[in-house]
Design a protein around this motif. Structure first.
Motif, PDB file in Angstrom:
ATOM      1  N   TYR A 239       0.821  -1.221   0.000  1.00  0.00           N
ATOM      2  CA  TYR A 239       0.000   0.000   0.000  1.00  0.00           C
ATOM      3  C   TYR A 239       0.854   1.269   0.000  1.00  0.00           C
ATOM      4  O   TYR A 239       0.344   2.350   0.325  1.00  0.00           O
ATOM      5  CB  TYR A 239      -0.939  -0.017   1.211  1.00  0.00           C
ATOM      6  CG  TYR A 239      -1.802  -1.262   1.251  1.00  0.00           C
ATOM      7  CD1 TYR A 239      -2.909  -1.396   0.408  1.00  0.00           C
ATOM      8  CD2 TYR A 239      -1.485  -2.327   2.082  1.00  0.00           C
ATOM      9  CE1 TYR A 239      -3.676  -2.549   0.402  1.00  0.00           C
ATOM     10  CE2 TYR A 239      -2.250  -3.490   2.090  1.00  0.00           C
ATOM     11  CZ  TYR A 239      -3.334  -3.591   1.248  1.00  0.00           C
ATOM     12  OH  TYR A 239      -4.094  -4.739   1.249  1.00  0.00           O
ATOM     13  N   ALA A 240       2.132   1.129  -0.352  1.00  0.00           N
ATOM     14  CA  ALA A 240       3.027   2.290  -0.373  1.00  0.00           C
ATOM     15  C   ALA A 240       2.960   3.051   0.953  1.00  0.00           C
ATOM     16  O   ALA A 240       2.693   4.249   1.003  1.00  0.00           O
ATOM     17  CB  ALA A 240       2.687   3.205  -1.562  1.00  0.00           C
ATOM     18  N   MET A 241       3.178   2.312   2.046  1.00  0.00           N
ATOM     19  CA  MET A 241       3.053   2.894   3.390  1.00  0.00           C
ATOM     20  C   MET A 241       4.318   2.645   4.219  1.00  0.00           C
ATOM     21  O   MET A 241       4.234   2.378   5.427  1.00  0.00           O
ATOM     22  CB  MET A 241       1.846   2.276   4.118  1.00  0.00           C
ATOM     23  CG  MET A 241       0.509   2.616   3.509  1.00  0.00           C
ATOM     24  SD  MET A 241      -0.835   1.702   4.310  1.00  0.00           S
ATOM     25  CE  MET A 241      -0.918   2.483   5.915  1.00  0.00           C
ATOM     26  N   THR A 242       5.486   2.735   3.572  1.00  0.00           N
ATOM     27  CA  THR A 242       6.719   2.375   4.291  1.00  0.00           C
ATOM     28  C   THR A 242       6.929   3.210   5.561  1.00  0.00           C
ATOM     29  O   THR A 242       7.395   2.696   6.566  1.00  0.00           O
ATOM     30  CB  THR A 242       7.949   2.532   3.372  1.00  0.00           C
ATOM     31  OG1 THR A 242       7.845   3.786   2.695  1.00  0.00           O
ATOM     32  CG2 THR A 242       8.008   1.438   2.328  1.00  0.00           C
ATOM     33  N   GLY A 243       6.556   4.475   5.500  1.00  0.00           N
ATOM     34  CA  GLY A 243       6.783   5.344   6.665  1.00  0.00           C
ATOM     35  C   GLY A 243       5.774   5.160   7.779  1.00  0.00           C
ATOM     36  O   GLY A 243       5.986   5.645   8.895  1.00  0.00           O
ATOM     37  N   TYR A 244       4.670   4.473   7.511  1.00  0.00           N
ATOM     38  CA  TYR A 244       3.670   4.260   8.574  1.00  0.00           C
ATOM     39  C   TYR A 244       4.176   3.261   9.608  1.00  0.00           C
ATOM     40  O   TYR A 244       3.748   3.275  10.743  1.00  0.00           O
ATOM     41  CB  TYR A 244       2.344   3.761   7.985  1.00  0.00           C
ATOM     42  CG  TYR A 244       1.501   4.841   7.344  1.00  0.00           C
ATOM     43  CD1 TYR A 244       1.888   5.440   6.147  1.00  0.00           C
ATOM     44  CD2 TYR A 244       0.299   5.253   7.921  1.00  0.00           C
ATOM     45  CE1 TYR A 244       1.100   6.417   5.553  1.00  0.00           C
ATOM     46  CE2 TYR A 244      -0.490   6.226   7.332  1.00  0.00           C
ATOM     47  CZ  TYR A 244      -0.090   6.808   6.155  1.00  0.00           C
ATOM     48  OH  TYR A 244      -0.874   7.766   5.576  1.00  0.00           O
ATOM     49  N   ARG A 245       5.068   2.358   9.187  1.00  0.00           N
ATOM     50  CA  ARG A 245       5.713   1.382  10.053  1.00  0.00           C
ATOM     51  C   ARG A 245       4.720   0.417  10.699  1.00  0.00           C
ATOM     52  O   ARG A 245       4.632   0.327  11.935  1.00  0.00           O
ATOM     53  CB  ARG A 245       6.571   2.062  11.153  1.00  0.00           C
ATOM     54  CG  ARG A 245       7.547   3.109  10.669  1.00  0.00           C
ATOM     55  CD  ARG A 245       8.523   2.626   9.625  1.00  0.00           C
ATOM     56  NE  ARG A 245       9.230   1.417   9.975  1.00  0.00           N
ATOM     57  CZ  ARG A 245       9.272   0.337   9.169  1.00  0.00           C
ATOM     58  NH1 ARG A 245       8.664   0.325   7.991  1.00  0.00           N
ATOM     59  NH2 ARG A 245       9.929  -0.711   9.549  1.00  0.00           N
ATOM     60  N   ILE A 246       3.962  -0.287   9.877  1.00  0.00           N
ATOM     61  CA  ILE A 246       3.085  -1.338  10.405  1.00  0.00           C
ATOM     62  C   ILE A 246       3.379  -2.655   9.676  1.00  0.00           C
ATOM     63  O   ILE A 246       3.303  -2.730   8.453  1.00  0.00           O
ATOM     64  CB  ILE A 246       1.582  -0.975  10.245  1.00  0.00           C
ATOM     65  CG1 ILE A 246       1.227   0.284  11.050  1.00  0.00           C
ATOM     66  CG2 ILE A 246       0.692  -2.162  10.670  1.00  0.00           C
ATOM     67  CD1 ILE A 246       1.276   0.149  12.560  1.00  0.00           C
ATOM     68  N   GLY A 247       3.718  -3.666  10.469  1.00  0.00           N
ATOM     69  CA  GLY A 247       3.891  -5.023   9.948  1.00  0.00           C
ATOM     70  C   GLY A 247       3.212  -5.973  10.917  1.00  0.00           C
ATOM     71  O   GLY A 247       2.753  -5.553  11.988  1.00  0.00           O
ATOM     72  N   TYR A 248       3.146  -7.223  10.565  1.00  0.00           N
ATOM     73  CA  TYR A 248       2.493  -8.167  11.486  1.00  0.00           C
ATOM     74  C   TYR A 248       3.011  -9.577  11.268  1.00  0.00           C
ATOM     75  O   TYR A 248       3.632  -9.889  10.246  1.00  0.00           O
ATOM     76  CB  TYR A 248       0.972  -8.135  11.333  1.00  0.00           C
ATOM     77  CG  TYR A 248       0.430  -8.526   9.972  1.00  0.00           C
ATOM     78  CD1 TYR A 248       0.193  -9.862   9.643  1.00  0.00           C
ATOM     79  CD2 TYR A 248       0.143  -7.560   9.016  1.00  0.00           C
ATOM     80  CE1 TYR A 248      -0.304 -10.218   8.399  1.00  0.00           C
ATOM     81  CE2 TYR A 248      -0.361  -7.903   7.768  1.00  0.00           C
ATOM     82  CZ  TYR A 248      -0.584  -9.226   7.470  1.00  0.00           C
ATOM     83  OH  TYR A 248      -1.069  -9.579   6.235  1.00  0.00           O
ATOM     84  N   MET A 249       2.739 -10.424  12.262  1.00  0.00           N
ATOM     85  CA  MET A 249       2.996 -11.858  12.107  1.00  0.00           C
ATOM     86  C   MET A 249       1.700 -12.604  12.384  1.00  0.00           C
ATOM     87  O   MET A 249       0.842 -12.120  13.136  1.00  0.00           O
ATOM     88  CB  MET A 249       4.072 -12.320  13.096  1.00  0.00           C
ATOM     89  CG  MET A 249       3.577 -12.372  14.519  1.00  0.00           C
ATOM     90  SD  MET A 249       4.849 -12.903  15.688  1.00  0.00           S
ATOM     91  CE  MET A 249       5.776 -11.393  15.874  1.00  0.00           C
ATOM     92  N   ALA A 250       1.578 -13.775  11.767  1.00  0.00           N
ATOM     93  CA  ALA A 250       0.536 -14.737  12.115  1.00  0.00           C
ATOM     94  C   ALA A 250       1.308 -15.966  12.550  1.00  0.00           C
ATOM     95  O   ALA A 250       2.075 -16.533  11.770  1.00  0.00           O
ATOM     96  CB  ALA A 250      -0.345 -15.027  10.911  1.00  0.00           C
TER      97      ALA A 250
END
Ligand code: PMP
Ligand code: GLU
Length: 397
Positions: A239-250
């Motif tokens: 989503y071209a959101m590199t600066g938002y800094r949101i990632g996740y794991m499942a």
């Protein structure tokens, strides 16, 4: 007195971020540098996501979020994993972090004991081996070159497994190669893992949506290994959101709980406004992602077409991500009359100094015969950049 701890002294600087910083500095000096160094979409974040972020501020999402993330975001991720990947996860198996990089750091800290081995296929993304080192694990590298589309074989995997093997860490689609493992290739790796039930598989799927004519398959979809796969993903690339800094794991619940505990002491929950914006992104119909992928596909073809005209470089057609990773080793030992280019590091410096084009040396990705070019740049910039690459390489005899 001014002595940093050994763990920091042993750590390498991120080569991708270092090259990006170097090109920013040269640009600030007024030089016309074209940077194909950092891997991030050149597009702006889609408007509907920006609106969600603005509304989140007005709605006072300004407090600490729960450590593993807001329920609304974790639910959106559960739904996404079911819809896109056919995977069943409960909300408490999802941990939201400050980017997928942070998710990877959490996982490695949570499962690796000092001396445990982590198998990492090369070419690998630069941060993997450093995060393993920070967890006091030992990297066991298995290499694949351009002739095998940079993908490892089940035989290589099996030969690398020892009683100390704790985890296997890889990305598909891959950074830096753009390679994508097919279902059959994953099945062959799964057949090996099935014999070694204690190995945890960390599957970095951050480029999941960025594929060209091939399907992304998650290794978590294979029932033989499902209960020991940790899927890592995030909003940066899609989503071209590199600066938002949101990632996740499942993750299996025991790993998710461990990461929740670690994150509770280390960083708390991720940024509240960015989590609400990410919820909107993940719940969307992905039409914006598809639009970006059409552009990336055109740019990939353009770059490959132009590179086909450059003698002495070997490349394959990467079906995913936004990188090409040509083998440039035939230029090592050549000279422009002033400097002899010994390796990919020197070649990248030469290209930056003489032609103002920034790429990243393959050395940091475990493949010193290659260089990485990111084609997340405009067509105009790409045309000029590949022309400069061709001219720069032609100076070497
Ligand atoms: N994994 C891979 C393979 C990547 O290329 C990146 C790029 N930054 C990341 C993880 C981390 O992404 P982020 O922390 O921005 O979510
Ligand atoms: N993943 C991107 C890259 O490989 C961003 C830089 C980074 O996080 O290291 O260039």
């Amino acid at each position: 007195m001014e002595k940093v701890a050994d763990r920091i002294a042993r750590l390498s600087t991120s080569a991708t971020l270092a090259m990006a910083q170097k090109s920013r500095e040269l640009k600030a000096q007024g030089l016309d540098v074209i940077s194909l160094s950092v891997g991030e979409p050149d597009f702006d974040t889609p408007d509907f996501i920006k609106e969600a972020a603005k509304k989140a501020i007005d709605d006072n999402f300004s407090h600490y979020s729960p450590v593993p993330g807001y329920p609304v975001l974790r639910q959106a991720i559960v739904k996404k994993l079911k819809k896109d990947n056919g995977l069943d996860y409960a909300e408490d198996q999802i941990i939201v972090s400050n980017g997928a990089k942070h998710s990877l750091a959490n996982i490695l800290q949570a499962v690796v004991n000092p001396g445990d081995e982590v198998i990492v296929p090369a070419p690998f993304w630069v941060s993997y081996i450093e995060l393993v080192k920070l967890a006091e694990g030992e990297n066991v590298i298995i290499s694949a070159g351009v002739e095998s589309d940079f993908k490892i074989t089940p035989e290589q995997l099996e030969a690398a497994i020892t009683p100390k093997t704790r985890a296997f860490l890889f990305s598909s689609p891959s950074n830096p190669t753009g390679s994508v493992y097919t279902k059959e290739e994953l099945q062959a790796l799964v057949d090996v893992f099935a014999k070694y039930p204690d190995i945890i598989i960390i599957s970095d799927e951050i480029y999941e949506y960025i594929t060209y004519g091939v399907d992304h398959v998650s290794i978590a979809q294979f029932p033989e290994v499902h209960d020991r796969v940790v899927v890592v993903n995030g909003v940066s690339k899609a989503y071209a959101m590199t600066g938002y800094r949101i990632g996740y794991m499942a993750a299996p619940l025991w790993i998710a709980k461990a990461c929740n505990k670690l994150q509770g002491q280390y960083t708390s929950g991720a940024n509240s406004v960015a989590q609400i914006a990410s919820t909107e992104a993940i719940n969307s119909d992905n039409s914006e992602v598809k639009r970006m992928v059409v552009q990336f596909n055109k740019r990939r073809d353009l770059v490959l077409d132009m590179m086909a005209d450059i003698p002495g470089i070997k490349t394959c057609t990467p079906p995913g991500a936004f990188y090409v990773f040509p083998d440039v080793s035939s230029y090592f030992g050549k000279s422009n009359g002033e400097t002899v280019i010994k390796d990919a590091n020197e070649l990248c410096l030469f290209l930056l100094e003489k032609k103002l084009i920034a790429c990243v040396s393959g050395e940091a990705f475990g493949s010193p015969e290659c260089i990485r070019l990111s084609y997340a740049a405009s067509e105009e910039q790409l045309i000029e950049a590949i022309k400069r690459l061709k001219d720069g390489l032609a100076m070497l005899k």
